[in-house]
Design an enzyme around this catalytic site. Structure first.
Site, mmCIF file in Angstrom:
data_model
loop_
_atom_site.group_PDB
_atom_site.id
_atom_site.type_symbol
_atom_site.label_atom_id
_atom_site.label_comp_id
_atom_site.label_asym_id
_atom_site.label_seq_id
_atom_site.Cartn_x
_atom_site.Cartn_y
_atom_site.Cartn_z
ATOM 1 N N GLY A 11 53.474 52.893 -10.148
ATOM 2 C CA GLY A 11 52.736 54.342 -9.988
ATOM 3 C C GLY A 11 52.873 55.015 -11.309
ATOM 4 O O GLY A 11 53.201 56.137 -11.409
ATOM 5 N N ARG A 72 54.592 47.426 -11.634
ATOM 6 C CA ARG A 72 55.291 46.637 -10.914
ATOM 7 C C ARG A 72 55.041 45.215 -10.893
ATOM 8 O O ARG A 72 54.042 44.586 -11.033
ATOM 9 C CB ARG A 72 54.040 46.954 -9.361
ATOM 10 C CG ARG A 72 53.291 48.104 -9.479
ATOM 11 C CD ARG A 72 52.670 48.569 -7.735
ATOM 12 N NE ARG A 72 51.821 49.764 -7.704
ATOM 13 C CZ ARG A 72 52.439 50.945 -7.146
ATOM 14 N NH1 ARG A 72 53.870 50.437 -7.127
ATOM 15 N NH2 ARG A 72 51.638 51.960 -7.852
ATOM 16 N N ASP A 103 59.992 54.928 -6.219
ATOM 17 C CA ASP A 103 61.040 53.997 -4.836
ATOM 18 C C ASP A 103 60.971 52.932 -4.959
ATOM 19 O O ASP A 103 62.411 51.635 -5.253
ATOM 20 C CB ASP A 103 60.917 53.913 -3.266
ATOM 21 C CG ASP A 103 59.733 53.760 -3.251
ATOM 22 O OD1 ASP A 103 58.664 53.639 -3.439
ATOM 23 O OD2 ASP A 103 59.268 53.788 -1.588
ATOM 24 N N THR A 126 55.819 60.055 -9.464
ATOM 25 C CA THR A 126 55.011 59.407 -8.832
ATOM 26 C C THR A 126 54.842 60.716 -7.846
ATOM 27 O O THR A 126 54.471 61.498 -6.976
ATOM 28 C CB THR A 126 55.903 58.525 -6.915
ATOM 29 O OG1 THR A 126 55.007 58.347 -6.308
ATOM 30 C CG2 THR A 126 57.135 59.372 -6.815
ATOM 31 N N ASP A 128 52.966 60.633 -5.209
ATOM 32 C CA ASP A 128 53.483 61.103 -3.699
ATOM 33 C C ASP A 128 54.469 62.328 -2.971
ATOM 34 O O ASP A 128 53.766 62.590 -2.129
ATOM 35 C CB ASP A 128 53.831 59.866 -2.738
ATOM 36 C CG ASP A 128 52.818 58.074 -3.221
ATOM 37 O OD1 ASP A 128 51.490 58.434 -3.541
ATOM 38 O OD2 ASP A 128 53.240 56.822 -2.820
ATOM 39 N N ASP A 130 57.445 61.434 -2.551
ATOM 40 C CA ASP A 130 58.174 60.911 -1.220
ATOM 41 C C ASP A 130 59.654 60.035 -1.502
ATOM 42 O O ASP A 130 60.160 59.077 -1.009
ATOM 43 C CB ASP A 130 57.118 59.388 -0.249
ATOM 44 C CG ASP A 130 57.593 58.900 -1.218
ATOM 45 O OD1 ASP A 130 57.791 59.133 -3.128
ATOM 46 O OD2 ASP A 130 56.718 57.244 -1.793
ATOM 47 N N ARG A 155 33.022 70.338 -0.228
ATOM 48 C CA ARG A 155 32.688 70.991 1.605
ATOM 49 C C ARG A 155 31.851 71.809 0.819
ATOM 50 O O ARG A 155 30.849 72.092 1.560
ATOM 51 C CB ARG A 155 34.458 72.010 0.418
ATOM 52 C CG ARG A 155 33.888 73.181 2.128
ATOM 53 C CD ARG A 155 35.326 74.772 1.377
ATOM 54 N NE ARG A 155 35.813 74.184 2.624
ATOM 55 C CZ ARG A 155 36.500 74.032 4.056
ATOM 56 N NH1 ARG A 155 35.503 74.299 4.514
ATOM 57 N NH2 ARG A 155 37.279 73.619 4.505
ATOM 58 N N GLY A 171 48.364 58.375 -0.944
ATOM 59 C CA GLY A 171 50.013 58.811 -0.156
ATOM 60 C C GLY A 171 50.611 57.215 0.497
ATOM 61 O O GLY A 171 49.970 57.220 1.805
ATOM 62 N N ARG A 172 50.882 56.374 0.063
ATOM 63 C CA ARG A 172 51.030 55.000 1.007
ATOM 64 C C ARG A 172 52.220 54.758 2.572
ATOM 65 O O ARG A 172 51.412 54.896 2.985
ATOM 66 C CB ARG A 172 51.972 53.776 -0.203
ATOM 67 C CG ARG A 172 51.254 52.470 0.035
ATOM 68 C CD ARG A 172 52.290 51.661 -0.637
ATOM 69 N NE ARG A 172 53.180 52.234 -1.327
ATOM 70 C CZ ARG A 172 53.582 52.085 -3.079
ATOM 71 N NH1 ARG A 172 52.878 51.247 -2.998
ATOM 72 N NH2 ARG A 172 53.897 52.937 -3.790
ATOM 73 N N ARG A 212 32.751 76.826 18.948
ATOM 74 C CA ARG A 212 33.096 78.144 18.062
ATOM 75 C C ARG A 212 31.835 78.633 16.686
ATOM 76 O O ARG A 212 32.520 79.355 15.692
ATOM 77 C CB ARG A 212 34.667 77.803 17.666
ATOM 78 C CG ARG A 212 35.481 77.814 18.411
ATOM 79 C CD ARG A 212 36.668 78.510 17.607
ATOM 80 N NE ARG A 212 36.889 77.004 16.959
ATOM 81 C CZ ARG A 212 37.765 76.698 17.030
ATOM 82 N NH1 ARG A 212 38.515 75.549 18.088
ATOM 83 N NH2 ARG A 212 38.468 75.852 16.064
ATOM 84 N N ARG A 247 30.427 61.401 6.323
ATOM 85 C CA ARG A 247 30.558 60.976 5.298
ATOM 86 C C ARG A 247 32.200 60.485 4.981
ATOM 87 O O ARG A 247 32.519 61.810 5.355
ATOM 88 C CB ARG A 247 29.697 61.744 4.649
ATOM 89 C CG ARG A 247 28.376 61.334 4.244
ATOM 90 C CD ARG A 247 27.480 60.104 3.730
ATOM 91 N NE ARG A 247 26.006 60.593 3.636
ATOM 92 C CZ ARG A 247 25.166 60.063 4.764
ATOM 93 N NH1 ARG A 247 26.124 60.532 6.276
ATOM 94 N NH2 ARG A 247 24.459 60.440 4.438
ATOM 95 N N HIS A 253 41.951 56.422 -7.240
ATOM 96 C CA HIS A 253 43.269 56.370 -8.658
ATOM 97 C C HIS A 253 42.861 58.011 -9.685
ATOM 98 O O HIS A 253 43.374 58.812 -10.583
ATOM 99 C CB HIS A 253 42.611 55.462 -9.542
ATOM 100 C CG HIS A 253 43.598 54.286 -8.771
ATOM 101 N ND1 HIS A 253 43.102 53.832 -7.397
ATOM 102 C CD2 HIS A 253 44.824 53.393 -9.044
ATOM 103 C CE1 HIS A 253 44.138 52.888 -7.198
ATOM 104 N NE2 HIS A 253 45.231 52.840 -7.751
ATOM 105 N N ILE A 254 41.852 58.141 -8.984
ATOM 106 C CA ILE A 254 41.031 59.702 -9.931
ATOM 107 C C ILE A 254 42.249 60.149 -9.812
ATOM 108 O O ILE A 254 42.660 61.519 -10.418
ATOM 109 C CB ILE A 254 39.984 60.523 -9.242
ATOM 110 C CG1 ILE A 254 39.482 61.411 -9.976
ATOM 111 C CG2 ILE A 254 40.535 60.931 -7.932
ATOM 112 C CD1 ILE A 254 37.921 61.864 -9.745
HETATM 113 O O1 F6P Z 1 52.924 55.418 -5.710
HETATM 114 C C1 F6P Z 1 51.667 55.853 -6.628
HETATM 115 C C2 F6P Z 1 50.146 54.980 -5.298
HETATM 116 O O2 F6P Z 1 49.643 55.925 -6.452
HETATM 117 C C3 F6P Z 1 50.145 55.199 -3.929
HETATM 118 O O3 F6P Z 1 49.772 56.829 -3.567
HETATM 119 C C4 F6P Z 1 49.032 54.144 -3.927
HETATM 120 O O4 F6P Z 1 48.930 53.518 -2.494
HETATM 121 C C5 F6P Z 1 49.449 53.603 -4.403
HETATM 122 O O5 F6P Z 1 50.389 54.351 -5.965
HETATM 123 C C6 F6P Z 1 48.205 52.928 -5.245
HETATM 124 O O6 F6P Z 1 49.430 51.582 -5.807
HETATM 125 P P1 F6P Z 1 48.109 50.953 -7.323
HETATM 126 O O7 F6P Z 1 47.658 51.367 -7.992
HETATM 127 O O8 F6P Z 1 49.183 49.662 -7.633
HETATM 128 O O9 F6P Z 1 47.093 50.154 -6.593
#
Ligand code: F6P
Length: 323
Positions: A11, A72, A103, A126, A128, A130, A155, A171-172, A212, A247, A253-254
């Site tokens: 990504g 990928r 990764d 990345t 993420d 991660d 908000r 964040g997969r 509250r 909602r 992907h933004i």
């Molecule tokens: O690894 C980055 C990421 O944006 C993840 O957060 C998400 O799950 C994944 O890539 C989406 O991948 P793709 O763009 O290949 O659908």
């Protein structure tokens, strides 16, 4: 080492271009010939490789995406694919690689090194965040800020209509984006894969808020949360709360696009140069990272197998600050 190549894979992430620029300019500074590989491992297999110079990376520092394109690659997962990639590198006389990615990218690089011994150093790119072996990855800060801007806007409308909003962030397998954008956006609840928050917990916390006199609520959900995606969770909660006005917004992907923040540009430049100088100094099969403001190299194996935990203080903070 006289000839090396750089590529981006997986990504895309804001700041990848700043990282490519640092690798290319660093290589020129150290009098090493530098090549770019387009479309990650797919381009390596196909020999989509070109010579780069200082101008190849002019005016890209501030741009999102990656000028080297990304993919990928399914083919690189096969022995035949990796064999073809090695043959292409041989053909171009490339002696070392800089891999910018996450990764999946480093899993591929690790296998490739074990099979063919091509020295590779990685730079973590990345959104993420991660990856073990670095405090932050390239693109994370920009993605958090993109998510945050969206949460701020949501908000306003949540407040005007007394609504509950479920906002799903990327964040997969990791809740870093969710927790940081959730704290910054004042979310009542943040749901992350690292820790279990059930739909029943969500219902309880919402009810406590209404007691509250809260009139609207924001729940940030990491896409990899165990309880399900934001739509599924919202569905369960809605049923239990007599169809209260809710909602769901999926940011998607933004979060991957846009001009990198100052923090990401600096991080990407440091990691790009760090990866390059590591490779030239004999590091191999490792990722350059920055921990406590120091450049460190961690084996690909550790980066892809060890978990980078979320600071539990952050999760605790969400609970306390939403009182
Ligand atoms: O690894 C980055 C990421 O944006 C993840 O957060 C998400 O799950 C994944 O890539 C989406 O991948 P793709 O763009 O290949 O659908």
């Amino acid at each position: 080492m006289k000839k090396i190549a750089v590529f981006t894979s997986g990504g895309d992430a804001p700041g990848m271009n700043a990282c490519i620029r640092a690798v290319v300019r660093g290589a020129i500074y150290h009098q090493v010939e530098i090549y770019g590989i387009r479309y990650g491992y797919n381009g390596m297999i196909k020999g989509d490789i070109y010579h780069m110079n200082s101008h190849s990376v002019s005016n890209i520092l501030q741009k999102g995406g990656t000028i080297l394109k990304s993919a990928r690659s399914q083919d690189f997962r096969t022995k035949e694919g990796r064999q073809k990639a090695y043959e292409q590198l041989q053909k171009f006389g490339i002696e070392g690689l800089i891999a910018i990615g996450g990764d999946g990218t480093f899993t591929g690089a690790n296998i490739f090194y074990e099979e063919y011994g091509v020295p590779t150093v990685g730079a973590p790119g990345t959104i993420d965040n991660d990856l073990y072996g670095t405090d932050y990855t390239i693109g994370f800060d920009t993605a958090v800020n993109t998510a945050l801007q969206a949460i701020d806007k949501i908000r306003d409308t949540a407040d005007s209509h007394d609504r509950i909003f479920f906002i799903e962030v990327m964040g997969r397998d990791s809740g870093y984006l969710a927790i940081q954008s959730g704290i910054g956006g004042g979310a009542e609840i943040v749901m992350v894969p690292e820790t279990r928050t059930s739909s029943a917990d969500v219902i309880n916390i919402l009810k406590q808020g209404w007691n509250r006199k809260k009139t609207s609520s924001i729940i940030v959900v990491a896409e990899g949360d165990e309880e399900g995606d934001a739509l599924q969770i919202a569905d369960k909660v809605k049923q239990a709360l007599n169809d209260k006005d809710m909602r769901v917004t999926i940011l998607g992907h933004i979060q991957r696009g846009g001009s990198p923040t100052a923090a990401d540009r600096t991080l990407a430049s440091r990691l790009g140069l760090g990866a390059l100088e590591g490779l030239l100094n004999g590091e191999k099969n490792k990722m350059a990272g920055i921990i406590n403001d120091k450049l460190v190299y961690t084996s690909f194996k550790e980066c892809i197998t060890l978990q980078k935990p979320i600071n539990p203080d952050l999760l605790r903070m969400v609970e306390i600050l939403s009182v």
